[in-house]
Design an enzyme around this catalytic site. Structure first.
Site, short mmCIF file in Angstrom:
data_model
loop_
_atom_site.label_atom_id
_atom_site.label_comp_id
_atom_site.label_asym_id
_atom_site.label_seq_id
_atom_site.Cartn_x
_atom_site.Cartn_y
_atom_site.Cartn_z
N ILE A 12 0.83 -1.11 -0.05
CA ILE A 12 -0.01 0.02 -0.10
C ILE A 12 0.92 1.04 0.04
CG2 ILE A 12 -1.73 1.29 1.34
CD1 ILE A 12 -2.83 -1.29 2.57
N GLY A 107 -8.01 -3.03 -13.88
CA GLY A 107 -7.53 -2.62 -12.63
C GLY A 107 -7.42 -1.12 -12.33
N ASP A 109 -5.34 0.42 -10.56
CA ASP A 109 -4.11 1.08 -10.73
C ASP A 109 -3.50 1.31 -12.05
OD1 ASP A 109 -4.04 -1.57 -11.29
OD2 ASP A 109 -2.26 -2.36 -9.84
C1 LIG Z 1 -3.11 -6.70 -12.69
C2 LIG Z 1 -3.13 -6.27 -11.43
C3 LIG Z 1 -3.18 -7.41 -10.32
C4 LIG Z 1 -1.93 -5.64 -11.38
O1 LIG Z 1 -1.82 -4.81 -9.97
C5 LIG Z 1 -4.46 -5.49 -11.20
O2 LIG Z 1 -4.63 -4.18 -12.01
C6 LIG Z 1 -5.66 -6.01 -11.19
O3 LIG Z 1 -6.04 -6.70 -10.30
N1 LIG Z 1 -6.57 -5.73 -12.61
C7 LIG Z 1 -7.97 -6.65 -12.73
C8 LIG Z 1 -7.93 -7.30 -13.95
C9 LIG Z 1 -7.45 -6.28 -15.39
O4 LIG Z 1 -6.92 -5.23 -15.24
O5 LIG Z 1 -7.96 -6.73 -16.33
K LIG Z 2 1.72 -0.89 -8.17
#
Ligand SMILES: CC(C)(CO)[C@@H](O)C(=O)NCCC(=O)O
Ligand SMILES: [K+]
Ligand SMILES: Nc1ncnc2c1ncn2[C@@H]1O[C@H](COP(=O)(O)OP(=O)(O)OP(=O)(O)O)[C@@H](O)[C@H]1O
Length: 254
Positions: A12, A107, A109
């Site tokens: 985090i 995600g 992020d």
């Molecule tokens: C790929 C991770 C794990 C990277 O932190 C995250 O962005 C996530 O859980 N994404 C969801 C699946 C996607 O981005 O399609």
């Molecule tokens: K990250």
């Protein structure tokens, strides 16, 4: 001042911004069983150590890819910072046109990184984030988020290697002298570092060919510096990309 929080599967990361400058940032390990009060005490201690008063925090923004921790962090903000946090997700203006089949699946992020990447470097772009997973995000010439790649991260891949092979030790991730290792440790270092650098170059080349564009390649995440020095395609390392993106999205929503 605002507090920005990125909840990843490993760490985090918290940051304090005053206007556009990042005054402090901290990294806590992600613990799915920690309680509101346990994280509350940690944040209280970090603020105290940095001389920040809770009353000085005007707002909080959180991005999380760990759903069970969302409740904990939301409650932490309400109980210890007296603020309802802004959560990156449906209902928040990011300014990003997401062309994923299901935009809600991306995600948070990755969205936050893309927003920062477009604002700072301009499209077209490929963003590589070396976290628990290694993610690649392609943003086209119009600044649309197209999608990308999700690959096993360097940390978890390396961990799997020594856990499953009895004679392979846990090693320090530093660049070996030669591409051809002549002992176990340097062979593993070469395989991991040159292997992951080559993965970036390979994927970037395929995206360039398939889309016929020349995106800039920006890397972020814990091991970005190490891999980028061996990669031919990474142009810029920005360790603070996610925090910058959170600040930008916060500003777009107040
Ligand atoms: C790929 C991770 C794990 C990277 O932190 C995250 O962005 C996530 O859980 N994404 C969801 C699946 C996607 O981005 O399609
Ligand atoms: K990250
Ligand atoms: N010097 C290192 N040597 C070996 N492994 C490392 C090193 N630094 C980080 N890692 C591992 O790499 C992975 C990603 O670490 P990093 O600090 O980049 O996480 P992060 O970007 O916060 O990830 P997330 O956002 O998914 O939580 C972790 O599994 C971590 O244990």
């Amino acid at each position: 001042m605002i507090l920005v929080v990125d909840v990843g599967n490993t760490n985090i990361v918290l940051g304090i911004y005053k206007k556009e400058s990042l005054l402090h940032h901290w990294r806590l390990s992600t613990n799915r069983s920690a309680t509101v009060d346990e994280y509350g005490i940690m944040v209280h201690n970090l603020f105290h150590h940095a001389g920040i008063k809770v009353e000085d925090i005007e707002g909080v923004i959180i991005s999380s890819v760990v759903p069970p921790l969302m409740f904990v962090l939301e409650n932490l903000c309400v109980k210890y910072i007296k603020k309802t946090p802004m959560i990156v997700g449906p209902g928040i203006k990011t300014g990003l046109n997401i062309r994923y089949e299901n935009p809600r699946e991306v995600g948070a992020d990755r969205i936050v990184n893309a927003v920062a990447g477009i604002e700072i470097y301009g499209p077209p772009l490929i963003i590589v984030d070396f976290g628990t997973a290694t993610t690649f995000d392609y943003i086209d010439e119009q600044g649309q988020y197209i999608g990308g790649n999700i690959a096993p991260g360097i940390g978890i891949s390396t961990e799997a290697l020594y856990q499953w092979a009895a004679k392979l030790p846990r090693i320090e991730l530093v660049k070996p002298k030669s591409t051809v290792g002549r002992n176990t440790v340097s062979s593993m270092q070469a395989g991991i570092i040159f292997g992951f650098a080559g993965q970036v170059d390979g994927i970037v080349e395929r995206i360039r060919e398939e889309f016929g564009t020349s995106p800039k390649v920006i890397a972020t995440g814990g091991l970005a510096e190490l891999i980028s020095s061996e990669s031919r395609s990474i142009e810029t390392v920005n360790p603070l990309l996610t925090l910058e993106g959170l600040r930008i999205i916060y500003e777009r929503n107040v």
